[in-house]
Design a protein around this motif. Sequence first.
Motif, short mmCIF file in Angstrom:
data_model
loop_
_atom_site.label_atom_id
_atom_site.label_comp_id
_atom_site.label_asym_id
_atom_site.label_seq_id
_atom_site.Cartn_x
_atom_site.Cartn_y
_atom_site.Cartn_z
N ILE A 1 11.23 38.00 -13.90
CA ILE A 1 9.94 37.31 -13.96
C ILE A 1 10.15 35.92 -14.56
O ILE A 1 10.74 35.78 -15.64
CB ILE A 1 8.92 38.09 -14.81
CG1 ILE A 1 8.73 39.50 -14.25
CG2 ILE A 1 7.59 37.35 -14.85
CD1 ILE A 1 7.82 40.37 -15.09
N THR A 2 9.68 34.91 -13.84
CA THR A 2 9.77 33.53 -14.32
C THR A 2 8.36 32.95 -14.40
O THR A 2 7.60 33.04 -13.45
CB THR A 2 10.62 32.67 -13.37
OG1 THR A 2 11.93 33.23 -13.27
CG2 THR A 2 10.72 31.23 -13.88
N LEU B 1 7.93 37.08 -4.85
CA LEU B 1 6.49 36.87 -4.75
C LEU B 1 6.08 35.93 -5.87
O LEU B 1 6.51 36.09 -7.02
CB LEU B 1 5.74 38.20 -4.88
CG LEU B 1 4.23 38.11 -5.12
CD1 LEU B 1 3.52 37.55 -3.90
CD2 LEU B 1 3.67 39.47 -5.51
N SER B 2 5.25 34.95 -5.54
CA SER B 2 4.83 33.98 -6.54
C SER B 2 3.36 33.61 -6.31
O SER B 2 2.89 33.62 -5.16
CB SER B 2 5.70 32.73 -6.47
OG SER B 2 5.23 31.72 -7.36
N ASP C 1 10.89 38.38 -8.84
CA ASP C 1 12.08 38.39 -8.00
C ASP C 1 12.80 39.73 -8.16
O ASP C 1 13.21 40.09 -9.27
CB ASP C 1 12.99 37.22 -8.40
CG ASP C 1 14.19 37.05 -7.48
OD1 ASP C 1 14.46 37.95 -6.65
OD2 ASP C 1 14.86 36.00 -7.59
N THR C 2 12.96 40.47 -7.06
CA THR C 2 13.65 41.76 -7.12
C THR C 2 15.17 41.59 -7.10
O THR C 2 15.89 42.58 -7.14
CB THR C 2 13.25 42.65 -5.94
OG1 THR C 2 13.69 42.06 -4.72
CG2 THR C 2 11.74 42.85 -5.90
N THR D 1 12.45 45.08 -1.98
CA THR D 1 11.54 44.05 -1.50
C THR D 1 10.12 44.41 -1.90
O THR D 1 9.77 45.59 -2.03
CB THR D 1 11.62 43.87 0.03
OG1 THR D 1 11.36 45.13 0.68
CG2 THR D 1 12.98 43.35 0.44
N ILE D 2 9.30 43.40 -2.09
CA ILE D 2 7.89 43.58 -2.46
C ILE D 2 7.07 43.58 -1.19
O ILE D 2 7.17 42.66 -0.38
CB ILE D 2 7.43 42.45 -3.40
CG1 ILE D 2 8.28 42.44 -4.67
CG2 ILE D 2 5.95 42.63 -3.76
CD1 ILE D 2 8.05 41.22 -5.57
N THR D 3 6.25 44.61 -1.00
CA THR D 3 5.45 44.74 0.22
C THR D 3 3.97 44.48 -0.02
O THR D 3 3.19 44.43 0.94
CB THR D 3 5.62 46.14 0.81
OG1 THR D 3 5.24 47.13 -0.16
CG2 THR D 3 7.06 46.39 1.23
#
Length: 226
Positions: free
Chosen positions: A27-28, A110-111, A167-168, A173-175
Amino acid sequence: MLKKLPILMALAGAALVSAAPANALSITWNQGAAATNLMGTTLFEDFESYAVGASYGGGAQVFAPPSTPGFAAVPAFGSSDNYLGVQNNLNPAGNVVSSATIGIPGMQVLSFVIGSLDTYNQVILHFASGGSMQLDGYQIVGQGPNFLDGISGDQLIAATNGRVFFDTQGLDTITGFELRSLGANAFEIDNISIAAPEPATWGMMILAAGMAGVALRRRRTRPAMA
């Protein structure tokens, strides 16, 4: 030993694809003016094609500047115009009755821009592996438990207005993701952006899946021992 090698590689590959997101997620948090930096991601949704007041994601509403007192506040940094506001979704008994659910193609990153982050804002990430992860307030931006003390919900300062990146790291992956606001005010986001896994990561995932399939077929066609 050589006969076992493909199976061992397939198992290792399967572990890569199904690795626990909790162990892999990075996480950023880019606060303030840095919220405009997409950091290699591509814009997915900016809500500009929706009419102000339109519903989105099953439990959210599209708003436009200026802020709407008592309903939603435009993110102080990184918002282009229209933005999404998820309202308080607790009924009098304290049960969650609605939330906004947003699906995306399977992506590594994802952002989105966040406005006036509150301790009671929540995001639930959903992964291709079938798992999910719930993050509250400070966890959403990868900060410590006391990060929002005294500043929770501030509509103006950089510390509570910025862009978050999940970010994984290629291990899943993020769905899709779900947004909730469990307090009196909204959870505001804008300019959702995404990034696919690196080509090398896709190759490893496809190869691992293929080898797992080969190992399974060999196991099924192996003659029975007398």
